[in-house]
Design a protein around this motif. Structure first.
Motif, PDB file in Angstrom:
ATOM      1  N   ALA A 151       0.831  -1.204   0.000  1.00  0.00           N
ATOM      2  CA  ALA A 151       0.000   0.000   0.000  1.00  0.00           C
ATOM      3  C   ALA A 151       0.865   1.253   0.000  1.00  0.00           C
ATOM      4  CB  ALA A 151      -0.916  -0.001   1.219  1.00  0.00           C
ATOM      5  N   VAL A 152       0.441   2.231  -0.777  1.00  0.00           N
ATOM      6  CA  VAL A 152       1.088   3.545  -0.805  1.00  0.00           C
ATOM      7  C   VAL A 152       0.089   4.587  -0.303  1.00  0.00           C
ATOM      8  CG1 VAL A 152       2.111   5.323  -2.284  1.00  0.00           C
ATOM      9  CG2 VAL A 152       2.656   2.904  -2.671  1.00  0.00           C
ATOM     10  N   ILE A 153      -1.009   4.749  -1.031  1.00  0.00           N
ATOM     11  CA  ILE A 153      -2.012   5.752  -0.681  1.00  0.00           C
ATOM     12  C   ILE A 153      -2.665   5.429   0.665  1.00  0.00           C
ATOM     13  CG2 ILE A 153      -4.200   6.792  -1.437  1.00  0.00           C
ATOM     14  CD1 ILE A 153      -3.240   6.031  -4.355  1.00  0.00           C
ATOM     15  N   LEU A 154      -2.862   4.139   0.941  1.00  0.00           N
ATOM     16  CA  LEU A 154      -3.549   3.714   2.162  1.00  0.00           C
ATOM     17  C   LEU A 154      -2.589   3.112   3.185  1.00  0.00           C
ATOM     18  CD1 LEU A 154      -6.740   2.039   0.605  1.00  0.00           C
ATOM     19  CD2 LEU A 154      -6.472   4.388   1.430  1.00  0.00           C
ATOM     20  N   ARG A 155      -1.299   3.414   3.080  1.00  0.00           N
ATOM     21  CA  ARG A 155      -0.348   2.719   3.944  1.00  0.00           C
ATOM     22  C   ARG A 155      -0.483   3.073   5.424  1.00  0.00           C
ATOM     23  NH1 ARG A 155       3.192   6.157   1.018  1.00  0.00           N
ATOM     24  NH2 ARG A 155       4.494   7.579   2.247  1.00  0.00           N
ATOM     25  N   ASP A 156      -1.140   4.183   5.726  1.00  0.00           N
ATOM     26  CA  ASP A 156      -1.332   4.566   7.122  1.00  0.00           C
ATOM     27  C   ASP A 156      -2.703   4.169   7.664  1.00  0.00           C
ATOM     28  OD1 ASP A 156       1.216   5.817   7.178  1.00  0.00           O
ATOM     29  OD2 ASP A 156       0.358   7.581   6.185  1.00  0.00           O
ATOM     30  N   ILE A 157      -3.479   3.450   6.857  1.00  0.00           N
ATOM     31  CA  ILE A 157      -4.828   3.020   7.259  1.00  0.00           C
ATOM     32  C   ILE A 157      -4.762   1.584   7.780  1.00  0.00           C
ATOM     33  CG2 ILE A 157      -7.175   2.542   6.451  1.00  0.00           C
ATOM     34  CD1 ILE A 157      -6.660   5.465   6.405  1.00  0.00           C
ATOM     35  N   THR A 158      -5.473   1.312   8.857  1.00  0.00           N
ATOM     36  CA  THR A 158      -5.577  -0.057   9.355  1.00  0.00           C
ATOM     37  C   THR A 158      -7.044  -0.417   9.547  1.00  0.00           C
ATOM     38  OG1 THR A 158      -5.347   0.724  11.636  1.00  0.00           O
ATOM     39  CG2 THR A 158      -3.344  -0.033  10.529  1.00  0.00           C
ATOM     40  N   VAL A 159      -7.351  -1.689   9.328  1.00  0.00           N
ATOM     41  CA  VAL A 159      -8.711  -2.176   9.557  1.00  0.00           C
ATOM     42  C   VAL A 159      -9.058  -1.966  11.026  1.00  0.00           C
ATOM     43  CG1 VAL A 159     -10.186  -4.223   9.582  1.00  0.00           C
ATOM     44  CG2 VAL A 159      -8.633  -3.826   7.664  1.00  0.00           C
ATOM     45  N   GLY A 160     -10.256  -1.468  11.280  1.00  0.00           N
ATOM     46  CA  GLY A 160     -10.691  -1.190  12.646  1.00  0.00           C
ATOM     47  C   GLY A 160     -10.670   0.278  13.004  1.00  0.00           C
ATOM     48  N   MET A 161      -9.971   1.110  12.192  1.00  0.00           N
ATOM     49  CA  MET A 161      -9.983   2.548  12.457  1.00  0.00           C
ATOM     50  C   MET A 161     -11.410   3.066  12.432  1.00  0.00           C
ATOM     51  SD  MET A 161      -6.809   4.304  10.395  1.00  0.00           S
ATOM     52  CE  MET A 161      -5.149   4.307  11.091  1.00  0.00           C
ATOM     53  N   THR A 162     -11.747   3.939  13.383  1.00  0.00           N
ATOM     54  CA  THR A 162     -13.099   4.480  13.522  1.00  0.00           C
ATOM     55  C   THR A 162     -13.050   5.993  13.546  1.00  0.00           C
ATOM     56  OG1 THR A 162     -13.730   2.533  14.804  1.00  0.00           O
ATOM     57  CG2 THR A 162     -15.188   4.413  14.929  1.00  0.00           C
ATOM     58  N   THR A 163     -13.992   6.626  12.876  1.00  0.00           N
ATOM     59  CA  THR A 163     -14.045   8.092  12.839  1.00  0.00           C
ATOM     60  C   THR A 163     -14.826   8.617  14.043  1.00  0.00           C
ATOM     61  OG1 THR A 163     -16.101   8.166  11.557  1.00  0.00           O
ATOM     62  CG2 THR A 163     -14.037   8.052  10.316  1.00  0.00           C
ATOM     63  N   ALA A 164     -14.637   9.890  14.332  1.00  0.00           N
ATOM     64  CA  ALA A 164     -15.417  10.531  15.389  1.00  0.00           C
ATOM     65  C   ALA A 164     -16.871  10.655  14.930  1.00  0.00           C
ATOM     66  CB  ALA A 164     -14.852  11.911  15.693  1.00  0.00           C
ATOM     67  N   PRO A 165     -17.828  10.563  15.859  1.00  0.00           N
ATOM     68  CA  PRO A 165     -19.241  10.711  15.481  1.00  0.00           C
ATOM     69  C   PRO A 165     -19.509  12.095  14.881  1.00  0.00           C
ATOM     70  CG  PRO A 165     -19.033   9.841  17.715  1.00  0.00           C
ATOM     71  CD  PRO A 165     -17.671  10.289  17.292  1.00  0.00           C
ATOM     72  N   GLN A 166     -20.433  12.133  13.920  1.00  0.00           N
ATOM     73  CA  GLN A 166     -20.853  13.389  13.299  1.00  0.00           C
ATOM     74  C   GLN A 166     -22.378  13.433  13.306  1.00  0.00           C
ATOM     75  OE1 GLN A 166     -19.193  12.544   9.478  1.00  0.00           O
ATOM     76  NE2 GLN A 166     -17.199  13.448   9.928  1.00  0.00           N
ATOM     77  N   THR A 167     -22.929  14.631  13.365  1.00  0.00           N
ATOM     78  CA  THR A 167     -24.385  14.794  13.265  1.00  0.00           C
ATOM     79  C   THR A 167     -24.705  15.400  11.902  1.00  0.00           C
ATOM     80  OG1 THR A 167     -24.615  15.098  15.644  1.00  0.00           O
ATOM     81  CG2 THR A 167     -26.425  15.858  14.262  1.00  0.00           C
ATOM     82  N   VAL A 168     -25.588  14.728  11.166  1.00  0.00           N
ATOM     83  CA  VAL A 168     -25.935  15.174   9.819  1.00  0.00           C
ATOM     84  C   VAL A 168     -27.446  15.227   9.673  1.00  0.00           C
ATOM     85  CG1 VAL A 168     -23.837  14.201   8.791  1.00  0.00           C
ATOM     86  CG2 VAL A 168     -25.909  12.807   8.896  1.00  0.00           C
ATOM     87  N   LYS A 169     -27.895  16.068   8.766  1.00  0.00           N
ATOM     88  CA  LYS A 169     -29.307  16.073   8.387  1.00  0.00           C
ATOM     89  C   LYS A 169     -29.411  16.573   6.956  1.00  0.00           C
ATOM     90  CE  LYS A 169     -30.742  20.639   9.957  1.00  0.00           C
ATOM     91  NZ  LYS A 169     -31.918  21.414  10.356  1.00  0.00           N
ATOM     92  N   MET A 170     -30.567  16.378   6.361  1.00  0.00           N
ATOM     93  CA  MET A 170     -30.802  16.799   4.987  1.00  0.00           C
ATOM     94  C   MET A 170     -32.143  17.519   4.917  1.00  0.00           C
ATOM     95  SD  MET A 170     -30.970  14.523   1.478  1.00  0.00           S
ATOM     96  CE  MET A 170     -29.231  14.082   1.538  1.00  0.00           C
ATOM     97  N   ASP A 171     -32.102  18.850   4.887  1.00  0.00           N
ATOM     98  CA  ASP A 171     -33.308  19.631   4.641  1.00  0.00           C
ATOM     99  C   ASP A 171     -33.564  19.675   3.140  1.00  0.00           C
ATOM    100  OD1 ASP A 171     -33.871  20.336   7.326  1.00  0.00           O
ATOM    101  OD2 ASP A 171     -32.331  21.896   7.251  1.00  0.00           O
ATOM    102  N   ALA A 172     -34.772  19.972   2.758  1.00  0.00           N
ATOM    103  CA  ALA A 172     -35.131  19.939   1.335  1.00  0.00           C
ATOM    104  C   ALA A 172     -34.268  20.874   0.496  1.00  0.00           C
ATOM    105  CB  ALA A 172     -36.606  20.290   1.164  1.00  0.00           C
ATOM    106  N   ASP A 173     -33.988  22.072   0.996  1.00  0.00           N
ATOM    107  CA  ASP A 173     -33.249  23.064   0.216  1.00  0.00           C
ATOM    108  C   ASP A 173     -31.798  23.222   0.666  1.00  0.00           C
ATOM    109  OD1 ASP A 173     -35.417  23.839  -1.488  1.00  0.00           O
ATOM    110  OD2 ASP A 173     -36.301  24.864   0.230  1.00  0.00           O
TER     111      ASP A 173
END
Length: 315
Positions: A151-173
């Motif tokens: 791996a080159v582009i993903l060489r610092d990625i490991t299986v199991g890595m988890t992102t911080a929680p985010q809050t998202v929503k989708m309004d019509a506009d």
């Protein structure tokens, strides 16, 4: 009087349900991905050997919705799962057709595919409803992956890595940002299979988010994930599954999402990061998941050859 979910004409061949030929619209010409234009930009795509900007994969999910709703009714919107391996890109102006095989013995799962006029397969996979469905097409594919080596582009990625929680929503506009430079209202003007459920009238008393737009909702803040992927480089969706667990998801409602790296794989041209996004409602209930294989094109990363050679010398 109940309102029909779709007025899409559907052909029943006996063995399959077949949707009409459609020309999906490309809405990502202006997408900014990793500080540069994306695979959906004509010039960028052509530089990488594509004939033009590609239709984003989940756009095709809409064409399957009327077919799956015909099979399973409102269960499709509540516990439906569409699991797809993207095989060939589709381009604006091309006609594509969704085909869903009719499940035997009232089974709650089946196989799906999409084709172009010349027979080229755009995607293939599975559709199902319910928590008790057998492994999906991508569940199966995860067990058969070619492991990522050197791996080159993903060489610092490991299986199991988890992102911080985010809050998202989708309004019509709501403009959905640099990754998705349009709103739900914009999409609904050109969506291949319109439905009153996406507006004011749905069995759940409020507008629901189309399955293809769940991909947009879940990826909306993905630039903030902070996963150490090297770039800038151009990626494309190679596999994608959206699974509703306690659906549908609603316009204007906030959801908490979190991503986890579940696999890494590779091919001659790409390095692939497989992440599963989980979406929770305000009560903490898991309502939907998305499995996404974001495949990064090695040739699009300017330092690829140099860094690969350096890693080989160090090995």
């Amino acid at each position: 009087m109940s309102t029909a979910a779709f007025d899409t004409p559907i052909e029943d061949t006996g063995a399959a349900l077949v949707g009409p030929w459609r020309q999906p619209r490309q809405m990502l010409h202006a997408q900014v991905y990793d500080s540069h234009a994306s695979i959906h930009d004509d010039a960028t795509a052509q530089k990488l050997g594509f004939k033009g900007g590609t239709i984003e994969g989940p756009t095709h999910f809409s064409q399957f919705a009327p077919l799956c709703e015909r099979l399973w009714g409102n269960e499709w919107f509540e516990t439906g799962c569409l699991s797809a391996h993207y095989r060939n890109a589709a381009f604006e102006g091309e006609e594509v057709q969704a085909i869903v095989d009719k499940p035997a013995n009232d089974a709650r799962h089946t196989t799906v595919r999409m084709v172009k006029r010349d027979g080229t397969e755009v995607l293939r996979g599975s559709a199902s409803v319910g928590a008790d469905a057998p492994p999906s097409a991508l569940d199966q594919r995860l067990t058969e992956l070619k492991p990522l080596t050197d791996a080159v582009i993903l060489r610092d990625i490991t299986v199991g890595m988890t992102t911080a929680p985010q809050t998202v929503k989708m309004d019509a506009d709501q403009h959905m940002g640099e990754l998705y430079p349009f709103s739900l209202a914009d999409k609904l003007k050109v969506i291949t299979e319109p439905s009153p459920y996406y507006h004011a009238t749905s069995p759940w008393g409020r507008p629901i988010i189309p399955m293809e737009m769940l991909s947009v909702l879940f990826q909306y803040l993905s630039k903030q994930d902070g996963l150490p992927v090297r770039g800038p480089a151009v990626g494309l969706f190679a596999d994608q599954e959206i699974r509703l667990i306690a659906g549908p998801l609603f316009v204007g409602e906030s959801y908490r999402i979190q991503r986890k790296v579940v696999a890494l794989s590779g091919s001659k041209r790409t390095e692939s990061l497989w992440a599963r996004t989980e979406a929770f409602d305000s009560g903490g209930r898991l309502v939907a998941t998305m499995l996404l294989n974001l495949a990064t094109l090695k040739e699009s990363y300017a330092a690829y050859a140099q860094e690969y050679a350096a890693l080989q010398r160090r090995a």
